[in-house]
Write an enzyme that holds these catalytic residues in place. Structure first.
Site, mmCIF file in Angstrom:
data_model
loop_
_atom_site.group_PDB
_atom_site.id
_atom_site.type_symbol
_atom_site.label_atom_id
_atom_site.label_comp_id
_atom_site.label_asym_id
_atom_site.label_seq_id
_atom_site.Cartn_x
_atom_site.Cartn_y
_atom_site.Cartn_z
ATOM 1 C CG PHE A 141 -1.977 1.282 0.544
ATOM 2 C CD1 PHE A 141 -3.114 1.299 0.297
ATOM 3 C CD2 PHE A 141 -1.533 2.486 2.047
ATOM 4 C CE1 PHE A 141 -3.744 2.256 0.481
ATOM 5 C CE2 PHE A 141 -2.416 3.769 1.802
ATOM 6 C CZ PHE A 141 -3.692 3.715 0.984
ATOM 7 C CG ASP A 226 5.418 3.642 1.589
ATOM 8 O OD1 ASP A 226 5.261 4.189 3.013
ATOM 9 O OD2 ASP A 226 4.489 3.265 1.343
ATOM 10 C CE LYS A 255 -1.040 6.164 7.678
ATOM 11 N NZ LYS A 255 -0.906 4.918 6.672
HETATM 12 C C1 LIG Z 1 -1.067 4.874 4.998
HETATM 13 C C2 LIG Z 1 -0.157 4.768 4.174
HETATM 14 C C3 LIG Z 1 0.242 6.066 3.129
HETATM 15 C C4 LIG Z 1 -0.496 6.547 2.465
HETATM 16 O O1 LIG Z 1 -0.236 7.883 3.042
HETATM 17 P P1 LIG Z 1 -0.780 8.656 3.116
HETATM 18 O O2 LIG Z 1 -1.681 10.038 4.184
HETATM 19 O O3 LIG Z 1 -2.890 8.373 3.645
HETATM 20 O O4 LIG Z 1 -1.367 9.275 1.626
HETATM 21 C C5 LIG Z 1 1.594 5.430 1.939
HETATM 22 N N1 LIG Z 1 2.121 4.459 2.217
HETATM 23 C C6 LIG Z 1 1.995 3.414 3.966
HETATM 24 C C7 LIG Z 1 2.778 2.396 4.072
HETATM 25 C C8 LIG Z 1 1.040 4.261 4.292
HETATM 26 O O5 LIG Z 1 0.743 3.254 5.804
#
Ligand SMILES: *Cc1c(COP(=O)(O)O)cnc(C)c1O
Length: 406
Positions: A141, A226, A255
């Protein structure tokens, strides 16, 4: 003088909001530390942490101070001008990580968008347009923009929006042989979540990340981590790459970075950063003084030996109690994760029922998350008090007991 506000309730959501979310039946109105109160005055313990965002809980005094001081000083100037909080934040991140350069934006998706564009730009400049392929992992994700859902590759997020971004392939997570078979001279980047968050709290094997690093070097591909969910102390290290001892070329963070104020960052080296020359990429809000002032305060609290050691200790406190609850109830077979990103894997009898467990927990006054239909996820404040852990898990245990009794 305060202006009278019109009363609103949960039912208003269904009348005036785009229906892309399905929020809980109650509306939180106030928070303090790891406790939240709803409109009726009911108190809940928060182990959801705004989906791994509220790194210091709700209304942490250091963050309130940073935000209100900045609010009385300067809100926004755009990137036509730089600003002091952004430069201070960049210095802090550069000092604390492998990175030499920072790019600021407003969300995790945007930080990944910047990372993917940088990787393609670097390959384009150095090797030509053929080298543009991105390898991601199955069930990853990376956000909800068209590029990031294409890289994430999960049909439930990417289907039905027209042509997807091409030049992206997906290999099973934690499978080095599959990566080896897929990578080629056309690969510009390999992107990996050090712990897959949304799809079940699945930690990478150290050997997998080490192997990916080697393969990327061999094929002149960039390794992107990520760390939107795993970053800023979540694992007990400032970033998960430090926990694993494997250094990426590009790291994305969001986050927890803002502790509840929207901000994202892409971190990289000077050599790579120079490929995003003036005018190649940008965002109006990115590096906004308010966001950066708060993020500086977050890092000042999180990036200390005391806080990071505390996260490891709190992991043990959660894990031992959750394992006990899992064994007694037969609800879950495994408690996995690192630091304060914890996933409880549901047993066969409970598979697909994570949402029911969330709802039962909420009724007993504790907020938890799911990570897919088969995993209950905990992503609390990194400074959650031991007493709140104990009380919250006691409530969780009661919820589980009631659920099993039917
Ligand atoms: C939450 C998340 C995203 C997306 O972040 P947003 O602030 O919702 O755009 C991308 N990568 C990972 C691993 C995430 O947990």
């Amino acid at each position: 003088m305060s202006v009278e506000q019109a009363p609103v309730q949960r039912a208003d959501f269904d009348q005036v909001m785009v229906p892309n979310y399905s929020p809980a039946a109650f509306i939180p109105v106030r928070g303090e530390g790891s406790r939240v109160w709803d409109q009726s005055g009911r108190e809940l313990i928060d182990f959801a942490g705004g989906i791994a965002v509220n790194a210091l809980g709700h209304c942490h005094p250091a963050l309130v101070k940073a935000l209100t001081e900045q609010a009385n000083t300067l809100w926004h100037v755009s990137n036509v001008f730089t600003n002091e909080p952004a430069l201070r934040l960049a210095h802090k991140l550069v000092d604390a990580t492998f990175a030499e350069r920072a790019f600021f934006c407003n969300s995790g998706a945007e930080s990944n968008e910047a990372a993917f564009k940088l990787a393609r730009r670097v390959a384009h400049d150095r090797f030509g347009p053929e080298k543009h392929e991105i390898i991601a992992t199955v069930n990853s994700f990376h956000g909800r923009t068209l590029f990031t859902v294409s890289v994430g590759g999960q049909p439930k997020y990417s289907d039905g929006f027209g042509p997807k971004i091409t030049g992206i392939s997906h290999v099973p997570y934690n499978d080095l042989e599959a990566l080896k078979a897929q990578i080629s001279d056309k690969t510009c980047a390999v992107v990996i979540e050090p712990i897959q968050g949304e799809s079940g709290v699945v930690p990478a094997d150290k050997a997998y990340l080490e192997g990916a690093r080697k393969l990327c070097d061999e094929y002149n591909a960039l390794l992107i981590f990520d760390e939107v969910q795993t970053g800023v102390g979540r694992t007990g290290s400032l970033y998960a790459y430090q926990h694993y001892g494997v250094t990426p070329d590009i790291l994305t963070s969001a986050k927890s970075l803002g502790g509840g104020f929207p901000i994202g960052a892409m971190l990289t080296t000077t050599d790579l950063a120079k490929h995003l020359a003036v005018g190649t990429h940008g965002t109006t809000y990115g590096g906004n003084p308010l966001a950066c002032a708060v993020a500086c305060a977050v890092l000042d609290v999180v990036n200390t030996p005391e806080t990071l050691a505390g996260i490891k200790a709190k992991h043990e406190r959660f894990k031992s109690r959750l394992e006990q609850i899992g064994q007694q109830s037969g609800l879950f077979t495994q408690v996995r994760g690192v630091g304060l990103l914890i996933g409880c894997v549901l047993s066969d009898a409970w598979k697909g029922k994570a949402k029911d467990i969330l709802n039962a927990a909420e009724k007993e006054g504790v907020m938890v998350l799911q990570a897919g239909p088969d995993v209950v996820r905990f992503a609390p404040s990194l400074v959650v008090e031991d007493a709140d852990i104990d009380e919250g898990l006691a409530r969780f245990e009661r919820a589980v007991a009631k659920l099993i009794q039917g």
